[in-house]
Design a protein around this motif. Structure first.
Motif, mmCIF file in Angstrom:
data_model
loop_
_atom_site.group_PDB
_atom_site.id
_atom_site.type_symbol
_atom_site.label_atom_id
_atom_site.label_comp_id
_atom_site.label_asym_id
_atom_site.label_seq_id
_atom_site.Cartn_x
_atom_site.Cartn_y
_atom_site.Cartn_z
ATOM 1 N N UNK A 178 5.376 9.031 1.979
ATOM 2 C CA UNK A 178 4.825 9.800 3.095
ATOM 3 C C UNK A 178 3.665 10.668 2.605
ATOM 4 N N UNK A 179 3.875 11.254 1.446
ATOM 5 C CA UNK A 179 2.848 12.113 0.856
ATOM 6 C C UNK A 179 1.594 11.300 0.493
ATOM 7 N N UNK A 180 1.813 10.128 -0.095
ATOM 8 C CA UNK A 180 0.693 9.260 -0.463
ATOM 9 C C UNK A 180 -0.086 8.890 0.798
ATOM 10 N N UNK A 181 0.662 8.538 1.815
ATOM 11 C CA UNK A 181 0.037 8.121 3.067
ATOM 12 C C UNK A 181 -0.838 9.235 3.647
ATOM 13 N N UNK A 182 -0.314 10.458 3.565
ATOM 14 C CA UNK A 182 -1.036 11.591 4.140
ATOM 15 C C UNK A 182 -2.289 11.940 3.346
ATOM 16 N N UNK A 183 -2.363 11.461 2.109
ATOM 17 C CA UNK A 183 -3.485 11.875 1.251
ATOM 18 C C UNK A 183 -4.785 11.168 1.607
ATOM 19 N N UNK A 184 -4.720 10.088 2.360
ATOM 20 C CA UNK A 184 -5.962 9.395 2.715
ATOM 21 C C UNK A 184 -5.682 7.976 3.150
ATOM 22 N N UNK A 185 -6.720 7.150 3.162
ATOM 23 C CA UNK A 185 -6.521 5.771 3.570
ATOM 24 C C UNK A 185 -7.094 4.811 2.539
ATOM 25 N N UNK A 186 -6.391 3.705 2.331
ATOM 26 C CA UNK A 186 -6.861 2.684 1.389
ATOM 27 C C UNK A 186 -7.377 1.477 2.164
ATOM 28 N N UNK A 187 -7.531 1.638 3.479
ATOM 29 C CA UNK A 187 -8.010 0.531 4.288
ATOM 30 C C UNK A 187 -9.535 0.411 4.152
ATOM 31 N N UNK A 188 -9.967 -0.725 3.608
ATOM 32 C CA UNK A 188 -11.397 -0.936 3.363
ATOM 33 C C UNK A 188 -12.219 -0.699 4.634
ATOM 34 N N UNK A 208 -11.383 -13.518 -3.948
ATOM 35 C CA UNK A 208 -12.232 -13.561 -2.756
ATOM 36 C C UNK A 208 -11.369 -13.707 -1.499
ATOM 37 N N UNK A 209 -10.334 -14.548 -1.594
ATOM 38 C CA UNK A 209 -9.408 -14.688 -0.466
ATOM 39 C C UNK A 209 -8.833 -13.325 -0.060
ATOM 40 N N UNK A 210 -8.406 -12.603 -1.056
ATOM 41 C CA UNK A 210 -7.774 -11.312 -0.758
ATOM 42 C C UNK A 210 -8.798 -10.306 -0.245
ATOM 43 N N UNK A 211 -10.013 -10.382 -0.811
ATOM 44 C CA UNK A 211 -11.063 -9.456 -0.382
ATOM 45 C C UNK A 211 -11.396 -9.686 1.085
ATOM 46 N N UNK A 212 -11.490 -10.953 1.470
ATOM 47 C CA UNK A 212 -11.791 -11.264 2.874
ATOM 48 C C UNK A 212 -10.680 -10.761 3.789
ATOM 49 N N UNK A 213 -9.461 -10.890 3.290
ATOM 50 C CA UNK A 213 -8.317 -10.431 4.071
ATOM 51 C C UNK A 213 -8.333 -8.906 4.207
ATOM 52 N N UNK A 214 -8.670 -8.235 3.115
ATOM 53 C CA UNK A 214 -8.692 -6.763 3.127
ATOM 54 C C UNK A 214 -9.699 -6.206 4.128
ATOM 55 N N UNK A 215 -10.846 -6.864 4.255
ATOM 56 C CA UNK A 215 -11.820 -6.341 5.222
ATOM 57 C C UNK A 215 -11.515 -6.815 6.632
ATOM 58 N N UNK A 216 -10.424 -7.572 6.756
ATOM 59 C CA UNK A 216 -9.991 -7.943 8.102
ATOM 60 C C UNK A 216 -10.757 -9.121 8.678
ATOM 61 N N UNK A 217 -11.474 -9.872 7.836
ATOM 62 C CA UNK A 217 -12.176 -11.055 8.338
ATOM 63 C C UNK A 217 -11.182 -12.153 8.676
ATOM 64 N N UNK A 218 -10.037 -12.112 8.002
ATOM 65 C CA UNK A 218 -8.987 -13.066 8.320
ATOM 66 C C UNK A 218 -7.851 -12.281 8.968
ATOM 67 N N UNK A 219 -7.632 -12.535 10.234
ATOM 68 C CA UNK A 219 -6.549 -11.809 10.894
ATOM 69 C C UNK A 219 -5.237 -12.521 10.586
ATOM 70 N N UNK A 220 -4.573 -12.086 9.552
ATOM 71 C CA UNK A 220 -3.294 -12.718 9.236
ATOM 72 C C UNK A 220 -2.435 -11.738 8.466
ATOM 73 N N UNK A 221 -1.165 -12.080 8.293
ATOM 74 C CA UNK A 221 -0.290 -11.211 7.530
ATOM 75 C C UNK A 221 -0.520 -11.452 6.047
ATOM 76 N N UNK A 222 0.066 -10.594 5.249
ATOM 77 C CA UNK A 222 -0.098 -10.714 3.806
ATOM 78 C C UNK A 222 0.393 -12.067 3.312
#
Lengths: 143, 438
Positions: free
Chosen positions: A118-128, B381-395
């Motif tokens: 929870x704490x890690x989550x609150x610290x920011x985002x890792x979503x590119x 590259x596969x994972x990078x594309x997934x991370x930026x959401x270019x591929x809408x799929x689960x992990x």
């Protein structure tokens, strides 16, 4: 270019090392000056949760802020993704999924691990997607 | 006089062999759909793989330094220091493997073994430092690789202490500070070990070319300090995504970019390099140094790009980072170690036929390594594309989609184990023959 200074390696070494040492001291002091104060009890759970994370080696397969293993997904923001449902997280930890083994955590350990996540989550985002690249080669959070 | 250095080198070669083997076993997990328990589970195999490989590299570095410096003095104190260092190091290694095999581990990534085994490692390094200073003395002027070795030893000790600061709740309860410190340690520790290994490469080049002036030149020292500067301040490029103090990121970005100097210099010296390659091509120790040189170009190029935050944002957390890590540890570190092993163990390929066969193996190894790294980049590259959401799929859909790359990665990794393993076993066997080793 005048390279004469490099004829005195001992001097250069000591100068560089001194800067490095000061830099290191400043790094150690980060907890003192950053605005990250938590109530003592919570802070204790988080510190223990970090130990639970290490004890069971979750980092072998999972990353936090993209740092860690590669077999599973990044867990930086898994807490808020599954906020409504702590039982979901507990369930996965207890029964495993695909290559992830089951973990037999005690109730205290589970509580502390979740406090940590929870704490890690609150610290920011890792979503590119939350970031944008800048022209000078850096990146910043999207407004 | 007993040659302790070569004992360390033999241990190092065994560790590298183990590293290849555990890596191969661990890679198979990527094709599994269920967890395995015990030593054969990924949970144990990954640390076994990483620790074997990395401790192998460190042990080899210490072994080569020992071989070089033990000739300088042979007093009672030298021997005492050397034997105590060896004994503690062996105890630590046994402890570490015991800890993994019995499942008694849990800690920082790459250093998961029970922290108790950090104690003999730490003490043995202090002893090695004393031994090093004692053997070298302070009377003469040190050349560049002697400085590099000292730097490696000192920084290893310094960062190794930092590596265990998490034992104090002060650091641990502040997640961001703790992660910052963790990657300061990882960055500098790798830098320290690189100083030791690159120092060995410098030593070999001096001996092979017969020119010992270069090791005292200002330019050599300038480049050494550039490396040291990076070791101290560039580690922030691992944590661009971590919301820590911004200034750490800026320093890392700026400092990392100074390595373009090294990159440009390589092309500036290109003709000289080609000439040197031709001149020493048939001398086998040189062959691996040459390989390391070319891997430096590829890996430095990659590292420079990945150190630009805007690019790092996308490559980060993907197998592209793994390709970089393996590219440097195998392509650069291990090639230098093989070069030095060939140099010190001195197997001579008497017949033309054996030379040809070994040449074939040499080139196959390089080619396999290259394609192996490409397969990792494919997964990345596969994972990078997934991370930026270019591929809408689960992990798990993403991992499924990348299964062809994964299969390639497993097969090529297996081949790499066989081909590199061949050279390593060959060297171990040769080193056991009498009068082979200098």
């Amino acid at each position: 270019m005048n390279l004469n200074i490099f004829q005195q390696p001992r001097k250069v070494f000591i100068i560089l090392f001194s800067f490095f040492f000061l830099f290191s001291l400043w790094i150690y002091a980060i907890p003192l000056f950053s605005n990250y104060q938590k109530p003592v009890k919570e802070s204790k759970s988080i510190a223990n949760g970090r130990l639970v994370w290490q004890k069971y080696n979750c980092h072998t397969c999972h990353q936090l802020y993209g740092l860690g293993g590669y077999l599973g997904p990044d867990l930086t923001n898994t807490y808020s993704r599954n906020k409504e449902n702590e039982t979901y997280l507990k369930g996965i930890i207890k029964s495993g999924v695909r290559q992830m083994p089951k973990f037999n955590l005690t109730d205290d350990e589970t509580r502390e691990l979740l406090a940590f996540l929870k704490d890690v989550d609150a610290s920011g985002t890792a979503d590119v997607n939350s970031y944008q690249p800048e022209i000078n080669g850096t990146f910043s959070l999207k407004k | 006089m007993k040659n302790i250095g070569i004992i360390l080198v033999r241990i190092a070669l065994l560790l590298l062999l183990a590293g290849l083997f555990f890596g191969h076993l661990a890679s198979e997990t990527y094709q599994m759909t269920e967890a395995k328990n015990g030593v054969l589970g990924f949970l144990s195999l990954r640390p076994l793989h990483v620790s074997s490989a990395y401790l192998g590299i460190i042990t080899a570095g210490l072994g080569f330094i020992s071989i070089v410096i033990q000739k300088r003095k042979n007093t009672f104190l030298s021997k005492l220091l050397q034997y105590s260092h060896l004994a503690l190091w062996v105890i630590a290694l046994i402890g570490i493997f015991y800890s993994y095999f019995t499942g008694d581990f849990g800690g920082r990534e790459y250093w998961e073994f029970n922290p108790i085994w950090a104690v003999p490692i730490f003490v043995s390094f202090i002893i090695f430092l004393i031994y090093y200073l004692y053997q070298l003395g302070f009377k003469e002027k040190w050349n560049v690789y002697q400085w590099m070795w000292l730097t490696g030893i000192i920084f290893f000790i310094f960062t190794f202490i930092e590596n265990y600061l998490w034992l104090f709740p002060y650091f641990r309860s502040h997640f961001i500070a703790d992660m910052t410190l963790q990657w300061k340690v990882n960055g500098s520790l790798v830098g320290a070990v690189n100083q030791i290994i690159y120092g060995v490469a410098f030593y070999l080049m001096e001996k092979i070319s017969g020119d010992n002036k270069t090791s005292y030149q200002k330019l050599s020292f300038a480049l050494y300090f550039l490396g040291l500067f990076n070791l101290m301040f560039n580690w922030g490029h691992h944590i661009y995504l971590l919301p820590t103090e911004k200034i750490i990121h800026y320093i890392a970005y700026a400092v990392s970019m100074t390595e373009w100097i090294l990159f440009i210099r390589i092309f500036y010296k290109w003709n000289k390099q080609i000439k040197e390659n031709k001149q020493h091509y048939y001398f086998f120790p040189y062959r691996f140094l040459m390989a390391a040189d070319y891997w430096v170009i590829i890996n430095l190029g990659m590292a420079l790009l990945m150190s630009i935050p805007a690019i790092n944002l996308y490559t980060h957390g993907t197998h592209i980072t793994v390709a970089h890590a393996m590219g440097t540890t195998i392509g650069i570190n291990t090639m230098i170690i093989l070069a030095a092993s060939f140099y010190f163990i001195k197997p001579t390929f008497l017949s033309k036929k054996t030379l040809k066969l070994n040449s074939l193996f040499f080139w196959s190894t390089q080619l396999i390594l290259l394609t192996f790294l490409i397969s990792l980049i494919g997964m990345g590259i596969q994972r990078a594309l997934w991370q930026v959401g270019l591929k809408k799929s689960t992990f798990s859909q993403m991992t499924q989609a990348s299964s062809l790359w994964t299969l390639l990665f497993i097969i090529l990794g297996t081949l790499l184990m066989i081909f590199m393993g061949y050279f390593i076993i060959y060297l171990i066997l040769k080193s056991l023959k009498k009068n082979q080793v200098t």
